[in-house]
Design a protein around this motif. Structure first.
Motif, short mmCIF file in Angstrom:
data_model
loop_
_atom_site.label_atom_id
_atom_site.label_comp_id
_atom_site.label_asym_id
_atom_site.label_seq_id
_atom_site.Cartn_x
_atom_site.Cartn_y
_atom_site.Cartn_z
N UNK A 59 0.83 -1.21 0.00
CA UNK A 59 0.00 0.00 0.00
C UNK A 59 0.87 1.26 0.00
N UNK A 60 0.31 2.40 -0.33
CA UNK A 60 1.08 3.64 -0.32
C UNK A 60 1.73 3.90 1.03
N UNK A 61 2.95 4.40 1.01
CA UNK A 61 3.69 4.66 2.24
C UNK A 61 2.95 5.67 3.11
N UNK A 62 2.27 6.63 2.48
CA UNK A 62 1.51 7.61 3.26
C UNK A 62 0.42 6.94 4.09
N UNK A 63 -0.17 5.89 3.54
CA UNK A 63 -1.20 5.16 4.29
C UNK A 63 -0.58 4.40 5.45
N UNK A 64 0.62 3.83 5.23
CA UNK A 64 1.34 3.17 6.32
C UNK A 64 1.57 4.16 7.47
N UNK A 65 2.04 5.36 7.12
CA UNK A 65 2.29 6.37 8.14
C UNK A 65 1.01 6.73 8.90
N UNK A 66 -0.12 6.79 8.18
CA UNK A 66 -1.39 7.09 8.83
C UNK A 66 -1.77 5.99 9.81
N UNK A 67 -1.55 4.72 9.42
CA UNK A 67 -1.83 3.60 10.32
C UNK A 67 -1.00 3.73 11.60
N UNK A 68 0.30 3.97 11.44
CA UNK A 68 1.18 4.07 12.59
C UNK A 68 0.76 5.20 13.52
N UNK A 69 0.48 6.36 12.94
CA UNK A 69 0.11 7.51 13.76
C UNK A 69 -1.24 7.31 14.43
N UNK A 70 -2.15 6.63 13.75
CA UNK A 70 -3.48 6.42 14.34
C UNK A 70 -3.39 5.57 15.60
N UNK A 71 -2.44 4.65 15.63
CA UNK A 71 -2.25 3.83 16.83
C UNK A 71 -1.57 4.63 17.93
N UNK A 72 -0.43 5.21 17.61
CA UNK A 72 0.36 5.87 18.65
C UNK A 72 -0.27 7.16 19.15
N UNK A 73 -1.16 7.79 18.36
CA UNK A 73 -1.84 8.99 18.84
C UNK A 73 -2.86 8.67 19.93
N UNK A 74 -3.27 7.40 20.00
CA UNK A 74 -4.35 7.02 20.92
C UNK A 74 -3.91 6.03 21.98
N UNK A 75 -2.96 5.16 21.67
CA UNK A 75 -2.62 4.04 22.56
C UNK A 75 -1.17 4.17 23.03
N UNK A 76 -0.96 3.96 24.31
CA UNK A 76 0.40 3.88 24.84
C UNK A 76 0.96 2.51 24.50
#
Length: 501
Positions: A59-76
């Motif tokens: 998948x596009x790298x930008x989408x990978x970055x969105x996945x990563x940020x969506x987790x770390x923005x919410x979960x410790x």
């Protein structure tokens, strides 16, 4: 006193495997099996099965970055496991995220070589992965991948593997788990190698090769298990030892899954299924409801007993009533001893006090019988009936075994059924009723509260027990309930013998 250990939150960053044996699907099962809460970010969609890979979609790298940020923005996040990273751009995106978020634990499984021996990454991606290696806390390469990280030929014996792992550890400043799975022979050693300081520390973990083809996804599974285990213990040696034992157990059970016609998966949860089963644990309220429903037929039988019907409407023959009271007095003597035994076995002061108080109450009830209905001489002449003896033998046997949980389950019907029957009989009381003084004892609020407490204790203990122990408790409860029915039926039974001589 410390509280319960928090479940570590472990993020897998890896590709997929639609058959469930490798990639994030295996990671999530491994994390759960090793005591963690698994999360996953997809780096690549892989069309594969137990026989091989058909195609890979990144998948596009930008989408990978969105996945990563969506987790770390919410979960410790407590730990990260990194698996398949298909391109240099993907690797750089993961590295940037790691630098920004700085997870406390990073385990990198450097997926670089296919089972066939083919290299999976181009030169740019391999170099990016080498740079990423220095960002990890632990590397878990297989032997061909270890050689690529070292820029050396593949090691061909265990001594050479450990030495190469030490050079990789020193080069990247990271611990390395050297794995002997690609070597020939019956032995299957692993070694945790740490050459970050002046001296090289090597902790070896011996193992024996398991004769099986169910090895698909073992690298993914081991690395994610390590992330979860270390996040729980903060001890790499303990994490490796436990993860290795868990993986060996899972490999041994893999064939039983019968998944695929190639190299099948391991059975990640086999140990949990075997030791813990799959039966859900009920709540205390569910135990109470279930057990009461289980004795529905016994309760219906009690309602049909002519002794209780005659007691309720006042037509009961006085001799049958006195016979019942005499047997009840005999019963209460040993019943109080069994209650005292429960108090002695109880694990908490509160429960000890409850059962001891109930024992005292049983003695008080016996004294009341002495004073109100039966003379001391008559009580001295009482002989226990077969029904009374059978009930007491059951309770005394439960007490003798010293099993607190089973014992209190056996005691419960004398509270619960007595109070249930008494509540309905007390409603029939009136001043002219021949047994008014006895019926009024059923309406005692203190006994109702004591019954409620007994139910709560037994249901809570049963809910906390395992399946087999809970079944033993339920059986003891049911047997006592059947004895209660027999005890109520005995006074008007045609076979009743005189209890007073």
């Amino acid at each position: 006193m410390t509280g319960p250990r928090r479940v570590p939150r472990v993020l897998s960053i890896a590709g997929t495997d639609p058959t469930g044996g490798a990639g994030i699907q295996a990671d999530l099962k491994s994390i759960a099996a090793n005591g963690g809460y698994g999360m996953a970010v997809v780096t690549a969609l892989v069309a594969q099965n137990t026989r091989g890979v058909r195609s890979v979609h990144v998948p596009p790298v930008a989408f990978l970055a969105e996945q990563l940020d969506s987790v770390s923005d919410d979960v410790e996040i407590d730990a990260v496991k990194i698996g398949m990273l298909a391109t240099a751009d993907v690797i750089r995106a993961v590295r940037e995220w790691l630098d920004r978020v700085d997870p406390p634990v990073v385990v990198l499984d450097p997926v670089m070589v296919a089972t066939s021996g083919d290299r999976l990454l181009d030169e740019d991606a391999e170099e990016a992965l080498r740079q990423l290696s220095s960002r990890a806390h632990l590397l878990t390469p297989n032997i061909p991948e270890l050689a690529i990280l070292a820029d050396e030929p593949t090691a061909d014996d265990w001594t050479a593997v450990v030495a190469q792992a030490a050079r990789v550890s020193a080069r990247y400043g990271v611990r390395v788990l050297a794995k002997g799975g690609h070597l020939a022979g019956a032995d299957l050693p692993d070694a945790l190698v740490d050459a970050r300081g002046e001296a090289v520390a090597v902790a070896e973990f011996p193992g024996v090769r398991i004769d099986t083809t169910n090895t698909h996804g073992t690298g993914c599974s081991l690395s994610s298990a390590l992330a979860a285990r270390y996040a729980r213990s903060s001890d790499w040696i303990e994490a490796v030892g436990e993860s290795k034992r868990w993986l060996a157990e899972s490999i041994r059970h893999g064939a039983s899954l019968e998944v695929g016609s190639g190299h099948g998966p391991v059975s990640h949860l086999a140990g949990l299924w075997e030791r813990g089963g799959t039966v859900t644990r009920p709540t205390a309220d569910e135990v109470e409801t279930d057990w009461w429903e289980d004795i529905r037929e016994i309760r219906a039988g009690i309602d049909e007993v002519s002794f209780l019907q005659g007691l309720g409407d006042g037509t009961l023959d006085r001799s049958a009533f006195l016979w019942y009271l005499a047997q009840d007095a005999l019963y209460l003597r040993d019943y109080s001893r069994v209650l005292a035994a429960a108090s002695g076995l109880a694990p908490t002061p509160d429960e000890q006090a409850f059962w001891a108080g109930a024992a005292q109450g049983a003695i008080a009830a016996e004294l009341q019988l002495h004073e109100s209905w039966l003379t001391p001489d008559a009580l001295e002449a009482v002989r226990p009936s077969e029904t009374t003896t059978a009930y007491l033998d059951h309770l005394l046997a439960c007490a003798a075994r010293g099993d607190y949980a089973v014992l209190i389950a056996a005691l419960l019907p004398c509270f619960w059924l007595y109070q249930d029957v008494g509540t309905r009989l007390s409603a029939l009381s009136h001043p002219e009723h021949p047994y008014v003084s006895w019926l009024d004892t059923y309406a005692d609020e203190a006994f109702a509260a004591s019954t409620r407490r007994a139910i709560d204790i037994v249901a809570r203990v049963a809910a906390a027990e395992g399946e087999h122990r809970r079944a033993a408790m339920r059986e003891a409860f049911r047997i006592s309930s059947a004895h209660e029915l027999a005890f109520f039926a005995a006074p008007t039974s045609p076979s009743r013998a005189s209890a007073l001589t």
